[in-house]
Design a protein around this motif. Sequence first.
Motif, PDB file in Angstrom:
ATOM      1  N   GLU A  31      12.886   8.507  -4.288  1.00 51.19           N
ATOM      2  CA  GLU A  31      14.148   8.793  -4.810  1.00 51.19           C
ATOM      3  C   GLU A  31      15.168   9.650  -4.237  1.00 51.19           C
ATOM      4  O   GLU A  31      14.450  10.942  -3.949  1.00 51.19           O
ATOM      5  N   ASP A  47      12.599  -1.863  -4.428  1.00 53.53           N
ATOM      6  CA  ASP A  47      13.206  -2.262  -5.811  1.00 53.53           C
ATOM      7  C   ASP A  47      12.982  -1.253  -6.655  1.00 53.53           C
ATOM      8  O   ASP A  47      11.906  -0.506  -6.877  1.00 53.53           O
ATOM      9  N   GLY A  48      14.021  -1.032  -7.591  1.00 53.42           N
ATOM     10  CA  GLY A  48      14.008   0.205  -8.560  1.00 53.42           C
ATOM     11  C   GLY A  48      15.378   0.181  -9.370  1.00 53.42           C
ATOM     12  O   GLY A  48      16.169  -0.856  -9.203  1.00 53.42           O
ATOM     13  N   ALA A  49      15.601   1.134 -10.102  1.00 54.47           N
ATOM     14  CA  ALA A  49      16.768   1.666 -10.613  1.00 54.47           C
ATOM     15  C   ALA A  49      17.744   2.412  -9.864  1.00 54.47           C
ATOM     16  O   ALA A  49      17.266   3.732  -9.442  1.00 54.47           O
ATOM     17  N   SER A  51      20.555   5.249 -10.566  1.00 56.85           N
ATOM     18  CA  SER A  51      21.187   5.805 -11.730  1.00 56.85           C
ATOM     19  C   SER A  51      22.469   6.476 -11.172  1.00 56.85           C
ATOM     20  O   SER A  51      22.545   7.369 -10.384  1.00 56.85           O
ATOM     21  N   GLN A  62      22.255   2.769 -15.669  1.00 54.56           N
ATOM     22  CA  GLN A  62      21.289   2.151 -14.465  1.00 54.56           C
ATOM     23  C   GLN A  62      21.476   0.623 -14.186  1.00 54.56           C
ATOM     24  O   GLN A  62      21.907  -0.107 -14.819  1.00 54.56           O
ATOM     25  N   ARG A  64      19.630  -1.969 -11.849  1.00 56.70           N
ATOM     26  CA  ARG A  64      18.347  -2.604 -10.770  1.00 56.70           C
ATOM     27  C   ARG A  64      18.826  -3.304  -9.983  1.00 56.70           C
ATOM     28  O   ARG A  64      19.671  -3.959  -9.737  1.00 56.70           O
ATOM     29  N   SER A  66      17.153  -4.581  -5.763  1.00 55.92           N
ATOM     30  CA  SER A  66      16.303  -5.346  -5.040  1.00 55.92           C
ATOM     31  C   SER A  66      16.428  -5.537  -3.617  1.00 55.92           C
ATOM     32  O   SER A  66      17.528  -5.692  -3.310  1.00 55.92           O
ATOM     33  N   ALA A  84      21.451  -7.144  -7.770  1.00 61.94           N
ATOM     34  CA  ALA A  84      21.701  -5.992  -8.727  1.00 61.94           C
ATOM     35  C   ALA A  84      22.269  -6.629  -9.846  1.00 61.94           C
ATOM     36  O   ALA A  84      22.781  -7.341  -9.974  1.00 61.94           O
ATOM     37  N   GLU A  85      21.486  -5.856 -10.825  1.00 61.19           N
ATOM     38  CA  GLU A  85      21.996  -6.308 -12.459  1.00 61.19           C
ATOM     39  C   GLU A  85      21.907  -5.022 -13.285  1.00 61.19           C
ATOM     40  O   GLU A  85      20.906  -4.260 -12.999  1.00 61.19           O
TER      41      GLU A  85
END
Length: 86
Positions: A31, A47-49, A51, A62, A64, A66, A84-85
């Motif tokens: 990150e 893949d992750g969030a 912030s 946040q 998410r 991919s 993205a969501e």
Amino acid sequence: MAGLHFTLVTPEKQVMSDDVHMVVVPGVEGEFGVMEGHAPFMTTLRDGALSVYRTAGGTPEQIRVSGGFAEVGDAGLTVLAESAEA
């Protein structure tokens, strides 16, 4: 005061385009945080969030993501994600 212009785009739509304080991005090598004045670079995402801090000390939003890429340049931070969501 928000000073970093952040844009998040997927193949379907523009998810966000706003001035923010800081964004923490899930890069393939770990990150990383981006604020106004960050040195230019480009990297792939894992893949992750994401912030998104709209203000200093604020609670992050946040999102998410991919796959995709992140680019920091004169125009700010642009993230091109496969999906993205919130």
